[in-house]
Design an enzyme around this catalytic site. Structure first.
Site, PDB file in Angstrom:
ATOM      1  N   GLY A 352       0.805  -1.185  -0.009  1.00 57.49           N
ATOM      2  CA  GLY A 352      -0.072  -0.128  -0.027  1.00 57.49           C
ATOM      3  C   GLY A 352       0.833   1.207   0.001  1.00 57.49           C
ATOM      4  N   ILE A 472      -1.081  -7.162 -10.054  1.00 56.94           N
ATOM      5  CA  ILE A 472      -0.896  -7.655 -11.433  1.00 56.94           C
ATOM      6  C   ILE A 472      -1.944  -7.175 -12.566  1.00 56.94           C
ATOM      7  CG2 ILE A 472      -0.844 -10.257 -12.642  1.00 56.94           C
ATOM      8  CD1 ILE A 472       1.194  -9.766 -10.470  1.00 56.94           C
ATOM      9  N   ARG A 555     -26.587  18.903  -1.807  1.00 59.62           N
ATOM     10  CA  ARG A 555     -26.985  20.524  -1.184  1.00 59.62           C
ATOM     11  C   ARG A 555     -28.452  20.274  -0.669  1.00 59.62           C
ATOM     12  NH1 ARG A 555     -26.219  24.993  -5.943  1.00 59.62           N
ATOM     13  NH2 ARG A 555     -27.156  26.107  -4.431  1.00 59.62           N
ATOM     14  N   HIS A 556     -28.815  21.268   0.215  1.00 54.37           N
ATOM     15  CA  HIS A 556     -30.464  21.311   0.614  1.00 54.37           C
ATOM     16  C   HIS A 556     -31.234  21.263  -0.544  1.00 54.37           C
ATOM     17  CE1 HIS A 556     -29.868  25.464  -0.411  1.00 54.37           C
ATOM     18  NE2 HIS A 556     -28.563  25.521   0.148  1.00 54.37           N
ATOM     19  N   ASN A 562     -32.822  31.008  -2.495  1.00 54.55           N
ATOM     20  CA  ASN A 562     -32.336  30.374  -3.730  1.00 54.55           C
ATOM     21  C   ASN A 562     -33.159  30.932  -4.931  1.00 54.55           C
ATOM     22  OD1 ASN A 562     -31.206  27.106  -2.675  1.00 54.55           O
ATOM     23  ND2 ASN A 562     -29.963  28.968  -2.891  1.00 54.55           N
ATOM     24  N   ARG A 607     -32.122  25.300   6.175  1.00 59.26           N
ATOM     25  CA  ARG A 607     -32.371  24.587   4.792  1.00 59.26           C
ATOM     26  C   ARG A 607     -31.871  23.259   4.824  1.00 59.26           C
ATOM     27  NH1 ARG A 607     -29.050  29.103   3.941  1.00 59.26           N
ATOM     28  NH2 ARG A 607     -27.426  29.101   2.930  1.00 59.26           N
ATOM     29  N   GLU A 628     -22.749  26.891   5.346  1.00 58.90           N
ATOM     30  CA  GLU A 628     -22.437  27.709   4.143  1.00 58.90           C
ATOM     31  C   GLU A 628     -21.086  28.653   4.213  1.00 58.90           C
ATOM     32  OE1 GLU A 628     -21.490  27.160   1.348  1.00 58.90           O
ATOM     33  OE2 GLU A 628     -23.013  28.016  -0.318  1.00 58.90           O
ATOM     34  N   TYR A 639     -26.206  38.906  -6.366  1.00 64.03           N
ATOM     35  CA  TYR A 639     -24.973  38.992  -6.785  1.00 64.03           C
ATOM     36  C   TYR A 639     -25.298  40.370  -7.595  1.00 64.03           C
ATOM     37  CZ  TYR A 639     -23.638  34.321  -5.891  1.00 64.03           C
ATOM     38  OH  TYR A 639     -23.448  33.203  -5.253  1.00 64.03           O
ATOM     39  N   HIS A 694     -24.124  22.622   1.670  1.00 67.20           N
ATOM     40  CA  HIS A 694     -24.390  23.729   0.875  1.00 67.20           C
ATOM     41  C   HIS A 694     -23.182  23.847  -0.411  1.00 67.20           C
ATOM     42  CE1 HIS A 694     -26.623  25.859   3.980  1.00 67.20           C
ATOM     43  NE2 HIS A 694     -25.784  24.798   4.592  1.00 67.20           N
TER      44      HIS A 694
HETATM   45  N1  LIG Z   1      -1.664   0.429   4.766  1.00 66.89           N
HETATM   46  C1  LIG Z   1      -1.951  -0.805   3.885  1.00 66.89           C
HETATM   47  N2  LIG Z   1      -1.745  -2.078   4.168  1.00 66.89           N
HETATM   48  C2  LIG Z   1      -1.972  -2.991   3.267  1.00 66.89           C
HETATM   49  N3  LIG Z   1      -2.421  -2.690   2.150  1.00 66.89           N
HETATM   50  C3  LIG Z   1      -2.766  -1.588   1.789  1.00 66.89           C
HETATM   51  C4  LIG Z   1      -2.693  -0.190   2.579  1.00 66.89           C
HETATM   52  N4  LIG Z   1      -2.967   0.832   1.974  1.00 66.89           N
HETATM   53  C5  LIG Z   1      -3.555   0.354   0.841  1.00 66.89           C
HETATM   54  N5  LIG Z   1      -3.293  -0.929   0.778  1.00 66.89           N
HETATM   55  C6  LIG Z   1      -3.850  -1.876  -0.440  1.00 66.89           C
HETATM   56  O1  LIG Z   1      -2.831  -2.343  -1.155  1.00 66.89           O
HETATM   57  C7  LIG Z   1      -3.012  -2.133  -2.688  1.00 66.89           C
HETATM   58  C8  LIG Z   1      -1.771  -2.257  -3.496  1.00 66.89           C
HETATM   59  O2  LIG Z   1      -0.989  -1.117  -3.057  1.00 66.89           O
HETATM   60  P1  LIG Z   1       0.108  -0.495  -3.700  1.00 66.89           P
HETATM   61  O3  LIG Z   1       0.092   0.977  -2.840  1.00 66.89           O
HETATM   62  O4  LIG Z   1      -0.057  -0.481  -5.274  1.00 66.89           O
HETATM   63  O5  LIG Z   1       1.448  -1.188  -3.069  1.00 66.89           O
HETATM   64  P2  LIG Z   1       2.872  -0.934  -2.946  1.00 66.89           P
HETATM   65  O6  LIG Z   1       2.933   0.586  -3.642  1.00 66.89           O
HETATM   66  O7  LIG Z   1       3.303  -0.982  -1.728  1.00 66.89           O
HETATM   67  O8  LIG Z   1       3.257  -1.770  -3.975  1.00 66.89           O
HETATM   68  C9  LIG Z   1      -3.998  -1.080  -2.721  1.00 66.89           C
HETATM   69  O9  LIG Z   1      -4.832  -1.084  -3.659  1.00 66.89           O
HETATM   70  C10 LIG Z   1      -4.881  -1.045  -1.397  1.00 66.89           C
HETATM   71  O10 LIG Z   1      -5.892  -1.881  -1.619  1.00 66.89           O
HETATM   72  O1  LIG Z   2     -19.322  30.999  -4.045  1.00 71.16           O
HETATM   73  P1  LIG Z   2     -20.333  31.188  -4.839  1.00 71.16           P
HETATM   74  O2  LIG Z   2     -20.461  30.734  -6.352  1.00 71.16           O
HETATM   75  O3  LIG Z   2     -20.998  32.661  -4.625  1.00 71.16           O
HETATM   76  O4  LIG Z   2     -21.501  30.221  -4.066  1.00 71.16           O
HETATM   77  C1  LIG Z   2     -21.723  30.327  -2.957  1.00 71.16           C
HETATM   78  C2  LIG Z   2     -23.131  30.481  -2.694  1.00 71.16           C
HETATM   79  O5  LIG Z   2     -23.979  29.599  -3.089  1.00 71.16           O
HETATM   80  C3  LIG Z   2     -25.525  29.635  -2.164  1.00 71.16           C
HETATM   81  C4  LIG Z   2     -26.542  30.064  -3.367  1.00 71.16           C
HETATM   82  O6  LIG Z   2     -26.295  30.890  -4.092  1.00 71.16           O
HETATM   83  O7  LIG Z   2     -25.485  28.698  -1.620  1.00 71.16           O
HETATM   84  P2  LIG Z   2     -26.709  27.898  -0.770  1.00 71.16           P
HETATM   85  O8  LIG Z   2     -27.524  27.112  -1.969  1.00 71.16           O
HETATM   86  O9  LIG Z   2     -26.237  26.863   0.306  1.00 71.16           O
HETATM   87  O10 LIG Z   2     -27.675  28.955  -0.390  1.00 71.16           O
HETATM   88  C5  LIG Z   2     -25.123  30.986  -1.597  1.00 71.16           C
HETATM   89  O11 LIG Z   2     -25.755  30.948  -0.219  1.00 71.16           O
HETATM   90  C6  LIG Z   2     -23.782  30.995  -1.314  1.00 71.16           C
HETATM   91  O12 LIG Z   2     -23.105  32.423  -0.827  1.00 71.16           O
END
Ligand SMILES: Nc1ncnc2c1ncn2[C@@H]1O[C@H](COP(=O)(O)OP(=O)(O)O)[C@@H](O)[C@H]1O
Ligand SMILES: O=P(O)(O)OC[C@H]1O[C@@](CO)(OP(=O)(O)O)[C@@H](O)[C@@H]1O
Length: 742
Positions: A352, A472, A555-556, A562, A607, A628, A639, A694
């Site tokens: 891993g 493999i 989202r809600h 809105n 919401r 949010e 806006y 949000h």
């Molecule tokens: N801490 C861990 N111990 C054992 N297996 C793990 C761990 N973390 C991830 N794995 C699993 O090991 C698989 C192979 O991992 P990989 O990162 O390719 O191994 P390595 O780089 O050590 O050859 C991953 O697809 C994952 O399912």
């Molecule tokens: O960063 P932007 O694109 O303004 O989006 C965030 C905005 O989305 C909104 C909707 O316009 O979220 P929400 O739907 O949770 O109300 C605003 O309340 C919030 O300020």
């Protein structure tokens, strides 16, 4: 000595009254009815004439029982051990207080000394049309002292006394909102959830299909373009933080990866290879990155802020609050080489390393640390080809050893060069399993970066076998070996060659993850670890595991604000939003029907709480961190109004939406910073979680799971009335989207 009287004398001759601890009974009365269809909207109560229970003989004063689970209700109280007989009856009250309630049939129940006099007969109620609803009854009493009670009360107050927002408890198990389930039935949802699936905006989230090593850095010596050039891909308008990775992914047409011919010509290098299934059948192999991507140099690319560009000379994180403060403190107080950190992976193959390195890279990038993953295997494949047999990896094969050390040095030097250009954290991914190899790396790092070894140890033979099979299937090393079993045999010999010379880490600074993958137990050992960032890394690793589970982000339902186009606020749902909340409840019921331990997280804004309302059977938890983005003085404005009344602010936000902080409010970077505990908890959970939050917050969470660069976050698509399912699996992350309504 006892005097036999009410008083005793202590050593000083002072009279003392012996402490008499009154015996009390803690009584728990429970009623259970698993048939929610009949009793789902009726709330059990107890009515009792004794003043011990506050004279609740009148129906209107009956004591409500608390919901303990979907089918169990409880009322607990404390009475003296030798209490008067308590006469009581169970009642069922409808939600509508004007409707009549139903009193249980038969005589009153009598409780003496904590026991029911007539045994625990069923409580039966005649409800509409003479239909009978029956509950099982349980009574349990235990003796407690007043000290025990006082202590438990203190503990409850101190730790478990949940606060309430506008009268809605922070944590609830479907109590008062249960009644809404009736209205849910009036909104329909197709049984087959697949009908609601819509394409995700890109296939980038599906890292489970991609071998993580292929997504790592390309060798500089073999790279065609200058690293400091700015590129974009596909849609030229999107700026990216991780050029190589994204270029590779975007050069592929996802539909090609699964052509029936079973063969795909990689656009990047022209190698043809296939991904084998264990049964020997070939499916398409998506070769991402063992070569050069098709690079489109962008004319429109515009880096918003130099500190967000990984290739500029800046080693402070693009982050707010604690992350920035911690990093700056470490850099100012620590030795010069501590400005750059190398996490050097250590382990046998298939333990891993690459998986963990990729995950850590994603987390650190999301926090704003400029981080890159260097995989020595990728360097080896480029320099020496993909078809090296197990012999190449023998410690007594001098050519093999020299070739492997050479590519390790090359990758390490590339990492140091990148750090000198401003990179902060390099993750160096190779087995590094002998002390000699690690000494070589420590020498290369001297005065240039600090090294922390990260060793992954796994003692679970079944897991190792499964990992080897994944390798493999996924690794380009075996892409051209036609026979799966032959590949398996060769890889096992390769692992045995490493085992012969493997030396666990005992030197320097290190973190050892021992049997952590299952998420149950395991150990983390740390040695000589200090500083803000290393501390965060240890904490993150402690909370990660491999248990597959879905995270549902939504989202809600549409809010009244809105509809009016106002940002922020805390309004109720619109008509559309009301329908969505019911559809969502049905969706959750179906999608998580066999998931008993799932939980529903909302923000503290109504919401989201109202959207979660009709969902039954799962605990609901409110997080202020999920609120949010705080629009400060702009809260409640449209806006258009901001553009008209605060043109400078409007322009500043347009220029740099990630960093722009609303006056007396927050920036996206602030939001990311406060979401870190949410990410850690989502990583730690082993059961599914539904997050109802949000737009801005979900953009940030989504970017973490899909490894999107910070600067894309404020512009990501998170539409209303859509569920984004993130499936965390043993090989990575997969995304699926369901659109329940427009
Ligand atoms: N801490 C861990 N111990 C054992 N297996 C793990 C761990 N973390 C991830 N794995 C699993 O090991 C698989 C192979 O991992 P990989 O990162 O390719 O191994 P390595 O780089 O050590 O050859 C991953 O697809 C994952 O399912
Ligand atoms: O960063 P932007 O694109 O303004 O989006 C965030 C905005 O989305 C909104 C909707 O316009 O979220 P929400 O739907 O949770 O109300 C605003 O309340 C919030 O300020």
């Amino acid at each position: 000595m006892a005097t036999g009287s009410e008083e005793e004398r202590d050593g000083n001759g002072i009279h003392q009254t012996p402490l008499r601890i009154p015996e009390l009974l803690y009584v728990s009365v429970k009623m259970e009815n698993p048939n929610l269809a009949l009793a789902g909207n009726l709330f059990p109560h107890v009515s009792c004439s004794s003043s011990l229970l506050g004279d609740s003989s009148e129906e209107s004063k009956a004591l409500s029982m608390e919901r303990e689970s979907a089918s169990m209700w409880e009322l607990s109280f404390v009475v003296p051990q030798y209490h008067e007989a308590l006469d009581f009856k169970f009642l069922l009250k409808p939600k509508d207080i004007n409707s009549p309630c139903f009193v249980e049939e038969g005589p009153s129940r009598v409780l003496i000394g904590g026991a029911l006099q007539d045994g625990a007969r069923l409580a039966s109620f005649k409800i509409d049309n003479d239909q009978v609803v029956e509950y099982r009854v349980f009574v349990q009493a235990s003796r407690v002292s007043s000290f025990d009670l006082a202590a438990s009360w203190r503990a409850y107050k101190g730790h478990f006394h949940f606060s309430a927002v506008r009268g809605i408890p922070d944590v609830s198990i479907n109590s008062e909102l249960q009644a809404e389930s009736e209205s849910v039935s009036s909104v329909s949802l197709e049984l087959d959830l697949e009908q609601y699936v819509v394409p995700a905006p890109s296939n980038l989230a599906n890292t489970a299909d991609v071998y993580a090593a292929n997504m790592t850095e390309n060798p500089r010596s073999l790279n065609s373009g200058s690293v400091s050039d700015s590129y974009s891909i596909g849609d030229d308008s999107v700026a990216t933080d991780q050029p190589e990775t994204e270029m590779e992914v975007n050069t592929l047409d996802p539909s090609m990866g699964y052509q029936s011919s079973g063969m795909v010509k990689s656009q990047s290098v022209g190698t043809i290879s296939t991904l084998r299934k264990e049964d020997g059948q070939r499916v398409a192999f998506v070769d991402r990155g063992v070569g050069f991507p098709r690079i489109v140099k962008s004319s429109s690319f515009n880096i918003i802020d130099p500190s967000l560009d990984p290739d500029t000379k800046n080693s402070f994180p693009a982050a707010a609050g604690a992350v920035a403060a911690g990093a700056i403190a470490d850099q100012m107080l620590g030795p010069k080489e501590d400005k750059h950190l190398a996490i050097v992976m250590v382990s046998l193959p298939a333990r891993g390393k690459t998986f963990t390195a990729a995950k850590l890279t994603r987390y650190l990038r999301w926090l704003g640390h400029n981080t890159k993953h260097f995989n020595v295997g990728k360097y080896r494949r480029l320099k020496h080809g993909t078809n090296q047999s197990a012999d190449f990896f023998r410690a007594d094969n001098p050519e093999g050893m020299e070739a492997r050390d050479e590519v390790a040095k090359l990758a390490f030097e590339d990492m140091i060069t990148w750090m000198q250009e401003g990179g902060q954290v390099g993750i160096f991914d190779a087995t590094n399993s002998s002390k000699k190899r690690r000494n070589m790396l420590m020498k290369l790092a001297e005065g240039r970066c600090k090294i922390i070894f990260l060793e992954t140890i796994c003692n679970d033979v079944d897991m190792i076998e499964r990992n080897i099979r994944f390798k493999i299937q996924q690794s380009p090393d075996y892409a051209e070996v036609p026979d799966f079993e032959a590949g398996l045999r060769d890889f096992k010999i390769r692992v045995a060659n490493y085992e012969k010379v493997y030396e666990t880490v005992k030197e320097g600074s290190y973190i050892k993850m021992i049997d952590m993958a299952s998420g149950r137990g395991g150990q983390i050992q740390v040695n000589n670890i200090s500083g803000y960032l290393p501390g965060r890394i240890v904490f993150f690793l402690m909370n990660t595991h491999l248990t597959p589970r879905p995270i549902l982000l939504t989202r809600h339902g549409e809010s009244q604000d809105n509809v009016r186009g106002r940002i922020g606020g805390d309004t109720e749902l619109s008509e559309h939003g009301e329908i969505y909340k019911q559809k969502l409840a049905k969706f959750v019921e179906k999608r998580l029907e066999s998931e008993r331990a799932a939980s529903i997280w909302t923000s503290t804004l109504q919401r989201t709480i109202l959207t979660a309302g009709p969902i039954v059977g799962f605990p609901k938890i409110q997080w202020r961190a999920l609120d949010e983005i705080n629009a400060g003085v702009c809260d409640g404005m449209t806006y258009e109004q901001i553009k008209k009344n605060m043109p400078d602010d409007y322009e500043s936000r347009k220029k740099d939406k990630l960093r722009y902080r609303y006056p007396r409010g927050e920036s996206y970077l602030d939001v990311i910073q406060r979401l870190e505990p949410v990410i850690i908890e989502l990583e730690r959970q082993r059961a599914p979680v539904v997050v109802i939050s949000h737009q801005a917050v979900l953009r940030a969470l989504y970017a973490y799971f899909t490894d999107r660069p910070l600067k894309e976050i404020p512009h990501m698509e998170v539409p209303l009335h859509t569920i984004i399912e993130i499936d965390l699996g043993v090989t990575g992350v997969q995304e699926k989207r369901y659109k329940l309504m427009d």
